[in-house]
Design an enzyme around this catalytic site. Structure first.
Site, short mmCIF file in Angstrom:
data_model
loop_
_atom_site.label_atom_id
_atom_site.label_comp_id
_atom_site.label_asym_id
_atom_site.label_seq_id
_atom_site.Cartn_x
_atom_site.Cartn_y
_atom_site.Cartn_z
CB SER A 212 23.74 -7.96 55.42
OG SER A 212 23.44 -8.88 54.40
CD GLU A 330 21.24 -13.68 60.11
OE1 GLU A 330 20.77 -12.97 59.20
OE2 GLU A 330 22.09 -13.26 60.93
CG HIS A 424 19.43 -10.90 56.85
ND1 HIS A 424 20.68 -11.28 57.26
CD2 HIS A 424 19.62 -9.97 55.87
CE1 HIS A 424 21.59 -10.61 56.57
NE2 HIS A 424 20.98 -9.81 55.72
#
Length: 542
Positions: A212, A330, A424
């Site tokens: 990320s 995600e 995610h």
């Protein structure tokens, strides 16, 4: 009783005390360090890699820490860098026990008797706002046990890590400001280069990895001339190649970084930099976030020479192999990134046609109107993470380096029953082998042979890539470079190789970003799909 000489007495005490005998001491260029022993590993916690960025050093580039005298204890993790305390609990909520501006530390997991082992440096995520190096999921013990040195780092966050301002630029000998968190990461890598040999690591075999915002940081490092030569491989998990503010110029629909910093100072009620520096760090960070300050890397022509897309287009990124990928779900845990859904299929299609013009048919084939909810999740996923991961693999291939692409598409009962399939960051505990150390509200990974096999496979691929630049895992399929056939590896219930992931996805989003860049007045981030600006047909863009 005969009195022993002090040296002999110390030796007797060490022999009589297993706890003392097991405490490893390393003599590094930075100074002597005492760590702790955990089975076959040595762990050194909370090692400072730069001087504390407090007081007058707030909003300055990190400066080296003089070698310390004596033996420094490295048996406790350092505090997290200052960040807002969470107000609402969620699956990512895992606040640190301690926070401080004196936070630029790193941790090292090293096998006993290590010698010239590859080094894996982990950069945590958290939107450049939150997170810390010793979160349970990032425990490096199982990765280190595979024959690596694992390092995790803290770096300045939020307004303390990324504020640009005309006054700060004037203070700088280079006339620039911002990017302090990125400069911290570079300082940590320099510390690793200078010191990791003392822990049994090979300073010429370093992989920088992150997820990320950590993946975004990996791209910043690949783009920064200041980081060149500090690592030999890169891993970018769920990275996003979005537009960044430029230091002094409003561009791509975004004010300059200095203008945003000036606005933040006014919103915080400070008259000048002295007023900002006098503010309590936690209050400053929390209030800045609440008032809309967003930390990003700043394009300043020196630390970050240009937009990431331009760096990759010019082939100026670090010439290293990369392993990059994203998760199929995600946005299932990031629904705040989605715009409000339209009233129905007709409204959805009308919005897409109005925004995408001659690209609308291609868009609607990928993200059809008869499945609005799933289409919107997939649109934002692909525009942020899928396009970026594919672009990274293509970009390294273009400069003669190997690019390895993956899709994490794994679910288990706690995710699939709650609409969070492959959400995610859900790949992280598989990569580190830390399924039992996730945050309190994280969907719990079942302790089953199938889950352990998948984690073992991913740890194998990741660790072998860090060692040699080629991801391999015992008894698992060969993972081929992206190449001209668009090869990738899918991680569902087991690793499964494939080609041409989501056909048409990359071409569509590449064309959309090309048009935004050509216009020069539109950012590219999560403002996609029905939230996209109108994309005008432009020469040179498909």
């Amino acid at each position: 009783m005969k009195q022993l000489p002090s040296a002999a007495l110390a030796a007797c005490l060490l022999a009589a005390s297993p706890a003392l005998a097991q405490s490893p001491i390393v003599d590094a260029p930075a100074g002597r360090l005492e760590g702790s022993a955990e089975g076959t590993l040595r762990l050194f916690k909370g090692i400072p890699y730069a001087q504390p960025p407090v007081g007058a050093k707030r909003w300055q580039a990190p400066t080296p820490l003089p070698a310390w005298q004596g033996v420094r204890k490295a048996t406790s993790f350092g505090p997290a860098c200052v960040q807002p305390r969470p107000k609402i609990a969620g699956i990512y909520t895992n606040p640190p026990e301690r926070m401080s501006e004196d936070c630029v530390t790193l941790n090292i997991w090293a096998p006993k008797n290590a010698g010239k082992l590859p080094v894996f440096v982990w950069i945590h995520g958290g939107a450049l706002v939150s997170g810390y190096s010793h979160e349970g999921m990032y425990d490096g013990a199982r990765m280190a046990a595979r024959g690596m040195i694992v390092v995790s780092i803290n770096y300045r966050l939020g307004i303390l890590g990324y504020l640009a301002h005309p006054g700060l630029s004037a203070e700088s000998a280079e006339g620039i400001s911002g990017n302090y968190g990125l400069l911290d990461q570079i300082a940590a890598l320099r510390w690793v280069k200078d010191n990791i040999g003392a822990f049994g690591g090979d300073a010429t075999n370093v992989t920088v990895a992150g997820e990320s915002a950590g993946g975004l940081s990996v791209m910043y490092l690949m783009a920064s001339p200041r980081a060149r030569g500090l690592f030999q491989r890169a891993i970018a998990q769920s990275a996003y190649m979005i537009s960044a503010p430029e230091l002094k110029t409003a561009r791509n629909g975004t004010p300059s970084a200095e203008a945003a910093g000036t606005q933040a100072m006014t919103a915080l009620g400070a008259a000048d930099l002295a007023g900002l520096r006098a503010m309590d760090a936690e209050k400053l960070t929390t209030d800045a976030a609440a008032k809309g300050y967003g930390p990003w890397g700043t394009v300043d022509a020196k630390i970050l020479p240009r937009q990431l897309v331009d760096t990759w287009d010019r082939g100026e990124q670090a010439p290293v192999p990369i392993l990059a990928g994203f998760n199929s779900g995600e946005i299932r845990s990031l629904r705040m990134l989605l715009p409000p859904a339209p009233a129905g299929a007709a409204a959805y299609e009308a919005a897409i046609r109005a925004r995408y013009g001659d690209l609308a048919d291609a868009f609607l084939r990928l993200y059809p109107a008869n499945a609005i909810g799933e289409s919107m999740l997939a649109t934002t996923r692909d525009a942020l993470y899928g396009w970026t991961s594919t672009r990274l693999a293509i970009g390294q291939t273009a400069i003669g380096q190997r690019g390895y692409l993956y899709l994490f598409d794994h679910g288990y009962p706690a995710t699939d029953d709650n609409g969070l399939h492959a959400f995610h960051a859900s790949e992280i505990p598989y990569v580190f082998g830390t399924a039992g150390r996730t945050p309190a509200l994280w969907p719990k990974v079942p302790d089953t042979p199938a889950e352990r096999r998948l984690s073992d496979a991913m740890m194998g691929y990741w660790s072998s890539f860090a060692k040699s630049g080629t991801p391999m895992a015992g008894g698992q399929p060969a993972w081929q470079p992206y190449g001209k056939d668009g090869r990738y590896m899918a991680f569902a219930q087991a690793p499964r190789p494939g080609t041409k992931l989501f056909p048409g996805m990359f071409a569509l989003h590449e064309a959309a970003v090309c048009r935004r860049r050509a216009g020069g007045d539109q950012p590219w981030n999560w403002n996609t799909g029905i939230a996209s600006p109108v994309l005008k047909k432009t020469d040179g863009c498909r």
